[in-house]
Design an enzyme around this catalytic site. Structure first.
Site, PDB file in Angstrom:
ATOM      1  N   CYS A  42       2.779   1.332  14.283  1.00  0.00           N
ATOM      2  CA  CYS A  42       3.858   2.316  14.159  1.00  0.00           C
ATOM      3  C   CYS A  42       5.144   1.600  13.779  1.00  0.00           C
ATOM      4  O   CYS A  42       5.478   0.581  14.360  1.00  0.00           O
ATOM      5  CB  CYS A  42       4.002   3.036  15.490  1.00  0.00           C
ATOM      6  SG  CYS A  42       5.418   4.098  15.561  1.00  0.00           S
ATOM      7  N   SER A  47      -3.644  -3.135  -0.649  1.00  0.00           N
ATOM      8  CA  SER A  47      -2.533  -3.878  -0.050  1.00  0.00           C
ATOM      9  C   SER A  47      -3.016  -5.281   0.297  1.00  0.00           C
ATOM     10  O   SER A  47      -4.108  -5.444   0.847  1.00  0.00           O
ATOM     11  CB  SER A  47      -2.058  -3.157   1.213  1.00  0.00           C
ATOM     12  OG  SER A  47      -1.069  -3.904   1.859  1.00  0.00           O
ATOM     13  N   ALA A  48      -2.170  -6.280  -0.007  1.00  0.00           N
ATOM     14  CA  ALA A  48      -2.601  -7.674   0.189  1.00  0.00           C
ATOM     15  C   ALA A  48      -2.664  -8.090   1.652  1.00  0.00           C
ATOM     16  O   ALA A  48      -3.526  -8.873   2.049  1.00  0.00           O
ATOM     17  CB  ALA A  48      -1.640  -8.600  -0.567  1.00  0.00           C
ATOM     18  N   HIS A  49      -1.767  -7.552   2.487  1.00  0.00           N
ATOM     19  CA  HIS A  49      -1.672  -8.137   3.835  1.00  0.00           C
ATOM     20  C   HIS A  49      -2.819  -7.758   4.752  1.00  0.00           C
ATOM     21  O   HIS A  49      -3.010  -8.370   5.804  1.00  0.00           O
ATOM     22  CB  HIS A  49      -0.310  -7.855   4.483  1.00  0.00           C
ATOM     23  CG  HIS A  49      -0.050  -6.458   4.949  1.00  0.00           C
ATOM     24  ND1 HIS A  49      -0.058  -6.133   6.280  1.00  0.00           N
ATOM     25  CD2 HIS A  49       0.272  -5.340   4.286  1.00  0.00           C
ATOM     26  CE1 HIS A  49       0.260  -4.847   6.404  1.00  0.00           C
ATOM     27  NE2 HIS A  49       0.465  -4.347   5.204  1.00  0.00           N
ATOM     28  N   GLN A 105      -7.677  -0.145   3.746  1.00  0.00           N
ATOM     29  CA  GLN A 105      -8.448  -0.712   4.862  1.00  0.00           C
ATOM     30  C   GLN A 105      -9.870  -1.075   4.464  1.00  0.00           C
ATOM     31  O   GLN A 105     -10.563  -1.743   5.221  1.00  0.00           O
ATOM     32  CB  GLN A 105      -8.488   0.257   6.051  1.00  0.00           C
ATOM     33  CG  GLN A 105      -7.164   0.395   6.768  1.00  0.00           C
ATOM     34  CD  GLN A 105      -6.754  -0.852   7.550  1.00  0.00           C
ATOM     35  OE1 GLN A 105      -7.553  -1.766   7.782  1.00  0.00           O
ATOM     36  NE2 GLN A 105      -5.496  -0.898   7.954  1.00  0.00           N
ATOM     37  N   GLY A 127       0.816  -1.207   0.000  1.00  0.00           N
ATOM     38  CA  GLY A 127       0.000   0.000   0.000  1.00  0.00           C
ATOM     39  C   GLY A 127       0.851   1.259   0.000  1.00  0.00           C
ATOM     40  O   GLY A 127       0.503   2.254  -0.646  1.00  0.00           O
ATOM     41  N   THR A 128       1.963   1.221   0.704  1.00  0.00           N
ATOM     42  CA  THR A 128       2.816   2.411   0.798  1.00  0.00           C
ATOM     43  C   THR A 128       3.347   2.791  -0.584  1.00  0.00           C
ATOM     44  O   THR A 128       3.298   3.958  -0.984  1.00  0.00           O
ATOM     45  CB  THR A 128       3.985   2.143   1.771  1.00  0.00           C
ATOM     46  OG1 THR A 128       3.417   1.887   3.061  1.00  0.00           O
ATOM     47  CG2 THR A 128       4.941   3.323   1.852  1.00  0.00           C
ATOM     48  N   ASN A 153      -7.804   3.791   8.805  1.00  0.00           N
ATOM     49  CA  ASN A 153      -7.153   2.626   9.411  1.00  0.00           C
ATOM     50  C   ASN A 153      -7.283   2.574  10.929  1.00  0.00           C
ATOM     51  O   ASN A 153      -7.059   1.536  11.527  1.00  0.00           O
ATOM     52  CB  ASN A 153      -5.670   2.573   9.020  1.00  0.00           C
ATOM     53  CG  ASN A 153      -4.980   3.890   9.137  1.00  0.00           C
ATOM     54  OD1 ASN A 153      -5.378   4.866   8.511  1.00  0.00           O
ATOM     55  ND2 ASN A 153      -3.949   3.946   9.940  1.00  0.00           N
ATOM     56  N   THR A 173      11.360  -7.254 -11.267  1.00  0.00           N
ATOM     57  CA  THR A 173      10.732  -8.570 -11.476  1.00  0.00           C
ATOM     58  C   THR A 173       9.492  -8.706 -10.599  1.00  0.00           C
ATOM     59  O   THR A 173       9.542  -8.433  -9.401  1.00  0.00           O
ATOM     60  CB  THR A 173      11.741  -9.690 -11.128  1.00  0.00           C
ATOM     61  OG1 THR A 173      12.875  -9.499 -11.958  1.00  0.00           O
ATOM     62  CG2 THR A 173      11.157 -11.067 -11.335  1.00  0.00           C
TER      63      THR A 173
HETATM   64  N1  PLP Z   1      -2.833   2.832   3.891  1.00  0.00           N
HETATM   65  C1  PLP Z   1      -3.516   2.426   4.956  1.00  0.00           C
HETATM   66  C2  PLP Z   1      -4.864   3.002   5.223  1.00  0.00           C
HETATM   67  C3  PLP Z   1      -2.976   1.465   5.813  1.00  0.00           C
HETATM   68  O1  PLP Z   1      -3.665   1.046   6.879  1.00  0.00           O
HETATM   69  C4  PLP Z   1      -1.701   0.940   5.518  1.00  0.00           C
HETATM   70  C5  PLP Z   1      -1.060  -0.043   6.429  1.00  0.00           C
HETATM   71  O2  PLP Z   1      -1.113   0.087   7.636  1.00  0.00           O
HETATM   72  C6  PLP Z   1      -1.035   1.405   4.382  1.00  0.00           C
HETATM   73  C7  PLP Z   1      -1.631   2.355   3.593  1.00  0.00           C
HETATM   74  C8  PLP Z   1       0.319   0.890   4.013  1.00  0.00           C
HETATM   75  O3  PLP Z   1       0.208  -0.379   3.421  1.00  0.00           O
HETATM   76  P1  PLP Z   1       1.469  -1.379   3.411  1.00  0.00           P
HETATM   77  O4  PLP Z   1       1.646  -1.821   4.819  1.00  0.00           O
HETATM   78  O5  PLP Z   1       1.051  -2.474   2.491  1.00  0.00           O
HETATM   79  O6  PLP Z   1       2.628  -0.608   2.895  1.00  0.00           O
END
Ligand code: PLP
Length: 374
Positions: free
Chosen positions: A309, A189-191, A169, A72-73, A141, A227
């Site tokens: 955090c 984001s997958a996790h 989220q 996600g980042t 989140n 890759t």
């Molecule tokens: N955006 C939101 C709302 C999130 O909750 C998070 C993760 O905590 C992220 C972005 C970042 O995602 P990632 O952990 O996959 O980089």
């Protein structure tokens, strides 16, 4: 791990069996999607199947392009990279750290007391010459509060701007319809859905031009060099297919716990707003988040104080402050269920938390009586 009760799915949701199986199958293939031989072509097929499945999962087939990222980042960073072509940037006060503070000089759209983006304040910020780049998340989140993205999109597009939506989220918890949201880009984001860490996606409106953040080689149609993480991507798609939202049973178990907490005088943040199921964000004026976490952890219950955090420290919540509750910002607790959660788990949480709170209150009141606390 058997005695651990995990209620921190908003931080990371454990790997789903479907995702594990897809990951192992793709790993066993062991080839590069850019190779022209038969095994390379099989990897490429997995990649394109996953892309189609994820686009379908958010109703973006035909209208959306998808770039796989490391999470996600990175998806948010690639979206923010587009801001260079715009005249000014606005981010909501609730944005995740990967957006909030990532653009120097960005204006901040405040939140309402319920935790959604304040649409009137956003309109005023948009009353500005030039084209805006705006970032407003779909579900927060910490609170789980859902913002009215379709209205935000109309405001932004009236100024010929770009709307980026962090849907990290929201994925798996509510139905996401890329077309109906009318966002220009969407981060996933997958996790957060049990698809494994280190994989994500940026979905973008194919009528727009998207610039690469990581350039150099030609993967992902030149939009993201490197890759592709085929096992991770296959796991992501499998996890999304396995998501069926949060059940009514789990939702009513959560609601009963919220009712019991309110009877104890606890504030449920974002209570009156539209929220995703599965996230409970609670606060009271005395017991510090850090001490609540220690109490819960010693009882084998994993929860969190808000966003995870990176330093592993318990921070005061910027989101709670933005909602107008600065005194509660370091007294919050986030409880988040997911695919491993059973309805009983909510009650187990409540029993353990209330015992700790009772001890806290007794101790605090005794100290007050003996004059040790002002
Ligand atoms: N955006 C939101 C709302 C999130 O909750 C998070 C993760 O905590 C992220 C972005 C970042 O995602 P990632 O952990 O996959 O980089």
């Amino acid at each position: 791990m058997a005695d651990i009760l995990y209620l921190d799915h908003a931080a990371t949701s454990p790997l789903r069996p479907e995702a594990r199986e897809a990951f192992m199958r793709a790993s066993d293939l062991g080839s590069n999607a850019s190779s022209v031989h038969s095994l390379g072509r099989k990897a490429k097929l997995l990649l394109e199947e996953a892309r189609a499945d994820i686009l379908a999962g958010v109703n973006a087939i035909g209208t959306g392009g998808l770039v796989f990222t490391s999470g996600g980042t990175e998806a948010n960073a690639q979206a923010l990279h587009q801001a260079q072509a715009f005249d000014y940037v606005i981010v909501s006060a609730g944005e995740h750290d990967s957006i909030y503070g990532a653009v120097a000089g960005a204006a901040v759209a405040p939140l309402t007391a319920d935790g959604a983006v304040d649409l009137d304040a956003l309109s005023r910020l948009l009353d500005h010459p030039g084209r805006p780049f705006v970032s407003v998340m779909l579900a927060n989140n910490e609170t789980g509060v859902i913002s009215d993205i379709a209205t935000v999109a109309a405001l932004v597009h009236a100024c010929d701007g770009w709307l980026h939506v962090d849907a990290v989220q929201a994925l798996g918890k509510i139905n996401i319809d890329f077309n109906a949201l009318e966002a220009d880009s969407l981060a996933l984001s997958a996790h957060k859905i049990g698809g494994g860490q280190g994989v994500g996606a940026l979905i973008y409106n194919r009528d727009r031009t998207l610039k690469a953040l990581i350039g150099g080689s030609g993967q992902e149609l030149g939009l993201r060099a490197g890759t592709e993480n085929i096992p991770g991507i296959a796991a992501f798609a499998a996890a999304l297919k396995a998501c069926h939202g949060v059940s009514d049973d789990l939702c009513s178990a959560q609601k009963s716990v919220e009712t019991a907490l309110k009877a104890l005088g606890i504030t449920i943040l974002g209570e009156a707003a539209d929220r995703v199921r599965g996230i409970l964000y609670m606060a009271q004026p005395g017991w510090a988040s850090s001490l609540q976490l220690i109490h819960m952890d010693m009882a084998g219950i994993c929860v969190s104080s808000g966003s995870a955090c990176s330093s592993g420290k318990v921070k005061s919540s910027r989101v709670v402050t933005a909602m107008g509750w600065p005194d509660l910002a370091d007294k919050v607790l986030r409880v988040s269920g997911g695919w491993t959660t059973q309805p009983d788990d909510w009650q187990k949480f409540l029993t353990v938390w209330s015992k700790g709170y009772e001890v806290y209150l007794k101790r605090h009141n005794n100290l007050r009586v003996t004059g040790e606390v002002a």
